[in-house]
Design a protein around this motif. Structure first.
Motif, short mmCIF file in Angstrom:
data_model
loop_
_atom_site.label_atom_id
_atom_site.label_comp_id
_atom_site.label_asym_id
_atom_site.label_seq_id
_atom_site.Cartn_x
_atom_site.Cartn_y
_atom_site.Cartn_z
N ILE A 56 19.63 26.76 34.69
CA ILE A 56 18.94 27.03 33.42
C ILE A 56 19.39 26.03 32.36
O ILE A 56 18.57 25.44 31.64
CB ILE A 56 19.21 28.48 32.97
CG1 ILE A 56 18.47 29.44 33.89
CG2 ILE A 56 18.79 28.68 31.52
CD1 ILE A 56 18.84 30.88 33.69
N PHE A 57 20.69 25.80 32.26
CA PHE A 57 21.18 24.83 31.28
C PHE A 57 20.72 23.42 31.62
O PHE A 57 20.42 22.63 30.72
CB PHE A 57 22.71 24.87 31.21
CG PHE A 57 23.23 25.84 30.21
CD1 PHE A 57 23.25 25.55 28.87
CD2 PHE A 57 23.70 27.07 30.62
CE1 PHE A 57 23.74 26.45 27.94
CE2 PHE A 57 24.18 27.98 29.71
CZ PHE A 57 24.20 27.67 28.37
N LEU A 58 20.64 23.09 32.89
CA LEU A 58 20.19 21.76 33.28
C LEU A 58 18.72 21.54 32.92
O LEU A 58 18.34 20.46 32.48
CB LEU A 58 20.40 21.56 34.79
CG LEU A 58 20.40 20.14 35.30
CD1 LEU A 58 21.54 19.36 34.66
CD2 LEU A 58 20.53 20.13 36.80
N GLY A 59 17.90 22.58 33.07
CA GLY A 59 16.50 22.47 32.64
C GLY A 59 16.38 22.27 31.14
O GLY A 59 15.59 21.44 30.68
N GLY A 60 17.18 22.98 30.38
CA GLY A 60 17.18 22.78 28.93
C GLY A 60 17.70 21.40 28.55
O GLY A 60 17.19 20.76 27.62
#
Length: 164
Positions: A56-60
């Motif tokens: 999730i953080f990588l997508g953001g």
């Protein structure tokens, strides 16, 4: 191991306050995300939550990276010697503090066995018969939302930077 990761997290947070380039801030934020995912994985003894959190953080971060490179693509990136010296001093200080702390002599094998049994029970509750319908419904809803977003998106106004 957890102490070292917590100290690394504190040092990365201190470095973040001294950086003014957007791409370097993104890199520091990514390092902080990896450290937090490792800490949460070591605390729970299963890394599935950490994997999801990292993705999730990588997508953001991908969205943030695209936005920043479209705005500040020509700024020069240089390292500050003041920041490097400060981080080196803080690293040695925190390491000596960590080495001087007394170690716990608890029986870790019993504690680890109890945590493993609790985690297995939690995973069994997540995918048992009564909650499997909710899990399938959630996955279907996310898939339909993905299809709707792809269909709604206008292709001609997609990227921020025009490709020539």
């Amino acid at each position: 191991m957890k102490k070292m990761l917590i100290i690394a997290s504190i040092l990365v947070s201190m470095m973040f306050m001294q950086i003014n380039h957007p791409l370097a801030m993104g890199l520091i934020l990514l390092m902080q995300t990896v450290i937090m995912c490792l800490i949460s994985g070591l605390m729970v003894q299963t890394f599935w939550f950490s994997y999801v959190l990292f993705l999730i953080f990588l997508g953001g971060m991908l969205v943030l990276f695209i936005y920043v490179t479209s705005l500040a693509s020509n700024e020069m990136f240089n390292l500050s010697t003041k920041m490097m010296m400060t981080s080196m001093v803080l690293t040695t200080f925190m390491t000596t503090m960590m080495m001087s702390m007394p170690q716990n002599n608890m029986d870790l094998t019993n504690q680890e066995m109890i945590m493993n049994n609790e985690n297995i029970l939690l995973l069994m509750k997540l995918y048992n018969g009564s909650s499997s319908l909710i899990t399938i419904l959630l996955a279907s809803y996310l898939f339909l939302t993905l299809i709707a977003v792809v269909k709604i998106t206008n292709i001609s106004k997609g990227p921020l930077r025009q490709m020539y």
